[in-house]
Motif scaffolding. Structure first.
Motif, short mmCIF file in Angstrom:
data_model
loop_
_atom_site.label_atom_id
_atom_site.label_comp_id
_atom_site.label_asym_id
_atom_site.label_seq_id
_atom_site.Cartn_x
_atom_site.Cartn_y
_atom_site.Cartn_z
N LEU A 700 0.81 -1.23 0.00
CA LEU A 700 0.00 0.00 0.00
C LEU A 700 0.84 1.28 0.00
O LEU A 700 0.58 2.19 -0.78
CB LEU A 700 -0.93 -0.01 1.22
N LEU A 701 1.86 1.36 0.87
CA LEU A 701 2.56 2.64 1.04
C LEU A 701 3.20 3.15 -0.26
O LEU A 701 3.00 4.30 -0.64
CB LEU A 701 3.59 2.52 2.17
N PRO A 702 3.99 2.34 -0.97
CA PRO A 702 4.55 2.87 -2.22
C PRO A 702 3.48 3.17 -3.27
O PRO A 702 3.63 4.10 -4.06
CB PRO A 702 5.50 1.75 -2.68
N PHE A 703 2.41 2.37 -3.26
CA PHE A 703 1.34 2.64 -4.21
C PHE A 703 0.68 3.99 -3.94
O PHE A 703 0.43 4.78 -4.85
CB PHE A 703 0.29 1.52 -4.14
N ARG A 704 0.39 4.24 -2.65
CA ARG A 704 -0.21 5.53 -2.29
C ARG A 704 0.75 6.68 -2.62
O ARG A 704 0.32 7.74 -3.09
CB ARG A 704 -0.58 5.55 -0.81
N ALA A 705 2.04 6.46 -2.44
CA ALA A 705 3.02 7.50 -2.80
C ALA A 705 2.99 7.78 -4.30
O ALA A 705 3.09 8.94 -4.73
CB ALA A 705 4.42 7.06 -2.36
N ASP A 706 2.82 6.72 -5.10
CA ASP A 706 2.71 6.92 -6.56
C ASP A 706 1.51 7.79 -6.90
O ASP A 706 1.58 8.67 -7.77
CB ASP A 706 2.59 5.56 -7.27
N LEU A 707 0.39 7.53 -6.24
CA LEU A 707 -0.82 8.31 -6.51
C LEU A 707 -0.62 9.78 -6.13
O LEU A 707 -1.02 10.69 -6.87
CB LEU A 707 -2.01 7.73 -5.73
N TYR A 708 0.01 10.01 -4.98
CA TYR A 708 0.26 11.40 -4.57
C TYR A 708 1.21 12.10 -5.56
O TYR A 708 1.05 13.28 -5.86
CB TYR A 708 0.85 11.44 -3.16
N ASN A 709 2.20 11.36 -6.06
CA ASN A 709 3.12 11.96 -7.03
C ASN A 709 2.39 12.38 -8.30
O ASN A 709 2.66 13.45 -8.86
CB ASN A 709 4.24 10.96 -7.37
N ILE A 710 1.48 11.54 -8.76
CA ILE A 710 0.70 11.89 -9.96
C ILE A 710 -0.15 13.11 -9.69
O ILE A 710 -0.24 14.03 -10.51
CB ILE A 710 -0.18 10.70 -10.40
N LEU A 711 -0.78 13.14 -8.50
CA LEU A 711 -1.65 14.27 -8.16
C LEU A 711 -0.85 15.56 -8.08
O LEU A 711 -1.31 16.63 -8.51
CB LEU A 711 -2.35 13.98 -6.84
N ASN A 712 0.35 15.50 -7.54
CA ASN A 712 1.18 16.69 -7.45
C ASN A 712 1.70 17.14 -8.81
O ASN A 712 1.85 18.33 -9.07
CB ASN A 712 2.37 16.43 -6.50
N GLN A 713 1.98 16.17 -9.68
CA GLN A 713 2.54 16.50 -10.99
C GLN A 713 1.47 16.96 -11.97
O GLN A 713 1.74 17.79 -12.84
CB GLN A 713 3.27 15.28 -11.55
N TYR A 714 0.24 16.42 -11.84
CA TYR A 714 -0.83 16.76 -12.78
C TYR A 714 -2.09 17.18 -12.00
O TYR A 714 -3.15 16.56 -12.13
CB TYR A 714 -1.16 15.57 -13.69
N PRO A 715 -2.01 18.23 -11.20
CA PRO A 715 -3.15 18.60 -10.34
C PRO A 715 -4.36 19.10 -11.12
O PRO A 715 -5.47 19.06 -10.62
CB PRO A 715 -2.58 19.71 -9.46
N ASP A 717 -5.31 18.00 -14.23
CA ASP A 717 -5.83 17.07 -15.22
C ASP A 717 -7.26 16.70 -14.85
O ASP A 717 -7.51 16.10 -13.80
CB ASP A 717 -4.96 15.81 -15.30
N LEU A 718 -8.20 17.06 -15.72
CA LEU A 718 -9.62 16.91 -15.38
C LEU A 718 -10.09 15.47 -15.43
O LEU A 718 -11.19 15.16 -14.95
CB LEU A 718 -10.46 17.77 -16.32
N LEU A 719 -9.30 14.58 -16.02
CA LEU A 719 -9.69 13.18 -16.08
C LEU A 719 -9.08 12.37 -14.94
O LEU A 719 -9.77 11.63 -14.25
CB LEU A 719 -9.28 12.58 -17.43
N ILE A 720 -7.77 12.51 -14.72
CA ILE A 720 -7.05 11.66 -13.78
C ILE A 720 -7.08 12.20 -12.35
O ILE A 720 -7.23 11.43 -11.39
CB ILE A 720 -5.60 11.47 -14.25
N ALA A 721 -6.93 13.53 -12.17
CA ALA A 721 -6.88 14.08 -10.80
C ALA A 721 -8.12 13.73 -9.98
O ALA A 721 -8.00 13.28 -8.83
CB ALA A 721 -6.67 15.59 -10.86
N PRO A 722 -9.36 13.88 -10.51
CA PRO A 722 -10.53 13.49 -9.70
C PRO A 722 -10.54 12.00 -9.38
O PRO A 722 -10.97 11.60 -8.30
CB PRO A 722 -11.72 13.88 -10.59
N LEU A 723 -10.05 11.19 -10.34
CA LEU A 723 -10.04 9.75 -10.12
C LEU A 723 -9.08 9.37 -8.99
O LEU A 723 -9.39 8.54 -8.13
CB LEU A 723 -9.64 9.05 -11.42
N ILE A 724 -7.91 9.98 -8.98
CA ILE A 724 -6.93 9.68 -7.93
C ILE A 724 -7.43 10.17 -6.57
O ILE A 724 -7.24 9.50 -5.55
CB ILE A 724 -5.57 10.30 -8.29
N ASN A 725 -8.06 11.32 -6.54
CA ASN A 725 -8.66 11.78 -5.28
C ASN A 725 -9.66 10.77 -4.76
O ASN A 725 -9.74 10.51 -3.55
CB ASN A 725 -9.32 13.14 -5.48
N GLN A 726 -10.42 10.18 -5.65
CA GLN A 726 -11.39 9.15 -5.24
C GLN A 726 -10.66 7.93 -4.69
O GLN A 726 -11.06 7.35 -3.67
CB GLN A 726 -12.24 8.77 -6.45
#
Length: 916
Positions: A700-715, A717-726
């Motif tokens: 879980l921990l590295p996976f969650r870190a990957d999601l946060y990295n995507i969110l920080n890099q592409y805040p 993005d109207l398609l992926i950012a809402p999905l990652i927040n979910q």
């Protein structure tokens, strides 16, 4: 012999009858006599009568046409709202024209008959058919320059109604050239008038002024000349020629113009003269003076409206509102004026006062009173229907601005401001509770209504506006803590408890807090106020990170509003205002190249100087962006499409690896692609696929870190950012269970939740195409002799209202694998709809060369349109096929079942374009 002597052979009618008897059935023969007889009957019996019918129809249209004197008048008063109801007069014209074409083919008037068909179909609103007939006349009757010129005039008018301005200009240019060189000029005034309407639609007001002056000098119709003079005055005013404009308005006033036109000309003349003298107040006085003249009693509403306009221009909103309401009160016969008053009040409520619920009612009143023929009706309708979207974005801006303002205050000042906001919030809650009570009373006494108080349209979904939610909250509190008074140290068991009990009971019974005893009322108010203040304090952006996040939300809201005005409402002025507000508030915003480009395009039809300014700014500051390259290189769009095709292919390769569970290969290829194209439009989606693949190999921990990295890099993005927040929300709620897994992702359903095996639904099956439906017998179509494109009225499809609608993506290729595109649609759906909403995407074929991705089910046309408006802007990122290979439409279940092949699909698309 006695019989023949009895006939008066010198009488012309007798001669005609005798000739017909002698000719018998030989009129079809190619003889000089037959041609003469067909010319006589075609011209005097058919053409003459048909033109009379057309003129009568145009007069009827002109009488019912609603002029908007606050905009440029249209040259022709025949652009009206058309209904599918048959028109017997126009059908008669069409029948007469067909008679000439089929029976009088030897006459010289076959071309005139086709021209009749063009005019009749134009007035019917069948603009495509009208254009075909007019074009047919132009190409086939080169020996009749007068008829060709008339056909080009009507073709210009037709193309303008089809919004094909470039083609309309080419046709008009041809007519102007012919007029310039022709020795004999045919009705040149109509040529100038048609070009004038083009110039008005295109925004070329300087050229329009020249065309208006030429048309006024050469037009034969006195009524049209007076109308053109009014338009000329409007153009002179637009072109900053106030003295000439006032003189033109004066000519209208002193002419035999209809009273309404003369009255509006007088109002405009007063406005110009007082503006020149800098006396706005004097104009109000002069307008009030008009109220005392009995001759103006039918125009009192317009006078009050003009006074309201002056106050609105000066920013005196209360005075403006007062006069708009007086206009409504005095509006006896002019429903459109009343609608304009409601429109101004709605705009003030929406833009200036933030009263979105009140604005919605006023927009509805506008549409209730406004004729569908009124210019701008559709724009108002769009705004009313989409008010919630705009209101939500403005609410975000207002909320974030309030939080930022509070964050910037000293603690003492902040506490005082919080008290003020909380007091206002309490008043809002009371008003909502009272409204809820009234609605509940109304619903309880209505035999046809079963709507609960909590679901009333005026009640907010926010917890503390909902009295039933408050009641449930009190009950939960009471079960756990007992009856406690709202005060410090409330956890102490020996505190008095009567207040909370009473308050809970009062809210449960939906009693208006304002009628409670002061003691009970005070404790309820304190509870609501304290909770609201606590919520605000917890949301304050007090760190650089939270301030940046707040600014991003404001920035995105403004950007959404600007794009919405540009694309949906087609309101360039409001779009420009919002884009420029965005530049002022966020001079270093991330979307500056896009904003510069949009302002360059939007200003091109309004102010060429400002358009050039933003173009130069874009080219100088951001020369390497796609926006700059589109301006510099006309082929850049094609080149970008080629590059997109390569990128889509590379993405599809990675996606196929993911679908095959080759997760290590996914990670390797994704890293290589992101290194090759670091800022490509699919970067966020590539990173997301990489994270999903890694999630099948890590905890879980590295996976969650990957999601946060995507969110920080592409805040953004109207398609992926809402999905990652979910996803992150799901992880927070199920952290213990997910952390215990050997790998965080244990399933591989590419369309549904990636987290829990129990949540995974089997992959959606491909729906087999239904058996072909036998086409129903078509109703008799209008009898038109179309040169090339005649098509019977399509009765295969129905416009019946439905509770089952779908949004369809039509992909014009039968061989492309659409799995990756469907995956993108699934991402959008998961980010925007709860599973229980039942929004799924499925696939069916429509013949060998068309694949249909249909999304639904939606239970109303409004719902599926809202979905379409949300997803279409993201389609360039979602669809992994070339943009020219896919299109969209909305369809009911009933009509979807009929799409079995290319023929039925094309037939439906034609039906859809004409009816939706």
């Amino acid at each position: 012999m006695k019989y023949y002597r009895a006939i008066n052979i010198k009488h012309p009618v007798t001669i005609l009858l005798l000739c017909c008897l002698l000719a018998g059935c030989s009129l079809e023969k190619q003889t000089g006599f037959n041609r003469y007889m067909q010319n006589v009957t075609a011209h005097y019996n058919i053409i003459f009568n048909a033109n009379n019918l057309l003129q009568q129809k145009q007069d009827i249209y002109a009488a019912s046409f609603i002029d908007n004197y606050n905009q440029f008048l249209r040259v022709y008063q025949d652009t009206i709202f058309h209904t599918p109801t048959p028109d017997k007069e126009l059908d008669a014209v069409i029948a007469k024209a067909n008679t000439i074409i089929s029976v009088k083919e030897q006459s010289h008037y076959v071309g005139d008959a086709y021209m009749l068909l063009a005019k009749a179909n134009y007035l019917y609103g069948n603009y495509f058919v009208a254009d075909e007939f007019a074009n047919y006349v132009i190409k086939n009757y080169t020996d009749k320059p007068e008829l060709q010129q008339q056909a080009r005039n009507w073709r210009v008018r037709t193309l303008l109604n089809l919004h094909q301005l470039p083609l309309a200009k080419l046709v008009s240019d041809t007519n102007l050239t012919v007029i310039f060189y022709a020795k004999k000029k045919y009705d040149e005034g109509s040529v100038y008038a048609a070009r004038l309407q083009y110039d008005l639609d295109a925004g070329d007001y300087k050229h329009a002024e020249d065309m208006a002056q030429r048309a006024i000098k050469t037009i034969d119709d006195n009524k049209l000349r007076r109308r053109l003079t009014f338009i000329l005055a409007q153009l002179q005013e637009q072109n900053h020629k106030p003295t000439e404009a006032a003189a033109s308005y004066s000519r209208v006033v002193s002419s035999n113009a209809v009273f309404e036109m003369a009255f509006n000309a007088e109002l405009n003349r007063i406005r110009i003269q007082d503006t020149q003298n800098g006396r706005h107040v004097s104009r109000i006085d002069r307008l009030r003076g008009l109220l005392k003249n009995d001759i103006n009693k039918d125009f009192i509403d317009q006078i009050y409206f003009q006074i309201g306009e002056l106050y609105l221009a000066d920013g005196k909103l209360d005075d403006a509102v007062k006069n708009y309401r007086l206009s409504i009160k005095n509006s006896k016969r002019n429903q459109n004026q009343k609608a304009l008053d409601y429109l101004r009040l709605a705009d003030i409520s929406f833009k200036n006062k933030g009263d979105y619920a009140g604005a919605k009612k006023l927009y509805d009143s506008t549409l209730l009173n406004l004729a569908p023929t009124y210019p701008g009706y559709r724009a108002i309708q769009l705004k009313a229907n989409n008010l919630q979207l705009l209101a939500e974005q403005l609410r975000i801006i207002g909320h974030e601005d309030t939080l930022q303002q509070l964050a910037g205050l000293h603690e003492t000042a902040r506490a005082a401001k919080l008290d003020v906001l909380a007091k206002q919030h309490v008043a809002d809650v009371k008003a909502a509770a009272l409204l809820s009570t009234q609605s509940a009373f109304t619903n309880a006494n209505s035999p046809t209504s079963s709507v609960s108080t909590a679901s009333t349209p005026n009640a907010s979904t926010f917890y503390f506006y909902n009295v039933n939610s408050l009641s449930a909250g009190f009950s939960d509190f009471k079960r756990k803590w007992g009856n406690r008074k709202l005060e410090d140290n409330w956890r102490r068991a020996n505190r008095a408890n009567s207040d909370i009990t009473n308050n809970s009971q009062n809210i449960t019974n939906q009693i208006d807090p304002s009628v409670l005893p002061k003691k009970d009322q005070k404790s309820t108010d304190d509870l609501i106020a304290a909770t609201y203040k606590q919520q605000l304090v917890q949301s304050l952006p007090l760190t650089p990170q939270t301030i940046a996040q707040s600014n991003v939300r404001v920035y995105n809201a403004y950007f959404t509003i600007a794009n919405f005005y540009r694309d949906i409402l087609e309101d360039p002025k409001e779009a420009i205002l919002t884009y420029e507000t965005l530049l002022k508030r966020f001079p270093d915003g991330s979307e500056k190249p896009a904003i510069y480009y949009n302002l360059y395009r939007l200003y091109s039809d309004i102010d060429q100087t400002k358009s050039d300014y933003y173009k130069d700014l874009l080219l100088k500051t951001y020369p390497e962006t796609p926006f700059a390259k589109v301006i510099l290189d006309p082929d850049y769009g094609r080149k970008m499409n080629d590059k997109d095709a390569e990128l889509n292919s590379l993405y599809n390769n990675i996606y196929d690896l993911y679908a095959q569970k080759k997760y290590t290969d996914v990670i390797t290829n994704a890293d290589q692609l992101l290194q090759q194209y670091p800022n490509n439009k699919l970067a966020a989606q590539i990173a997301y696929l990489r994270a999903m693949a890694a999630g099948h190999n890590e905890k879980l921990l590295p996976f969650r870190a990957d999601l946060y990295n995507i969110l920080n890099q592409y805040p953004n993005d109207l398609l992926i950012a809402p999905l990652i927040n979910q996803h992150l929300t799901y992880i927070d709620a199920n952290q213990e269970e997910l952390a215990a897994r050997p790998v965080v992702l244990v399933g591989n359903d590419i369309y549904d939740s990636p987290f829990a095996q129990s949540l995974i639904v089997p992959k959606l099956a491909v729906v087999e195409p239904p058996k072909p439906v036998t086409k129903q017998a078509a109703a008799p179509a209008k009898q038109t002799a179309t040169p090339q494109n005649a098509a019977p009225t399509n009765t295969l499809y129905s416009l019946r209202d439905s509770s089952r609608y779908y949004f369809v993506v039509n992909v014009a290729t039968g061989t492309t694998n659409l799995s990756s595109s469907r995956f993108g649609i699934g991402q959008f759906n998961r980010a925007n709809f709860a599973p229980e909403a039942g929004i799924k995407h499925q696939l069916k074929d429509a013949g060998d060369n068309n694949q249909l991705i249909f999304v639904g089910v939606f239970h109303s046309l409004a719902a599926v349109k809202e979905y379409a408006r949300a997803i279409i802007p993201l389609m360039p990122q979602i669809m992994k096929v070339p943009a020219d290979k896919y299109s969209f439409f909305v369809i009911t279940q009933e009509n979807l079942d009929k799409l079995a092949d290319k023929k039925t699909l094309d037939s439906y698309i034609d039906f859809y374009q004409k009816n939706y």
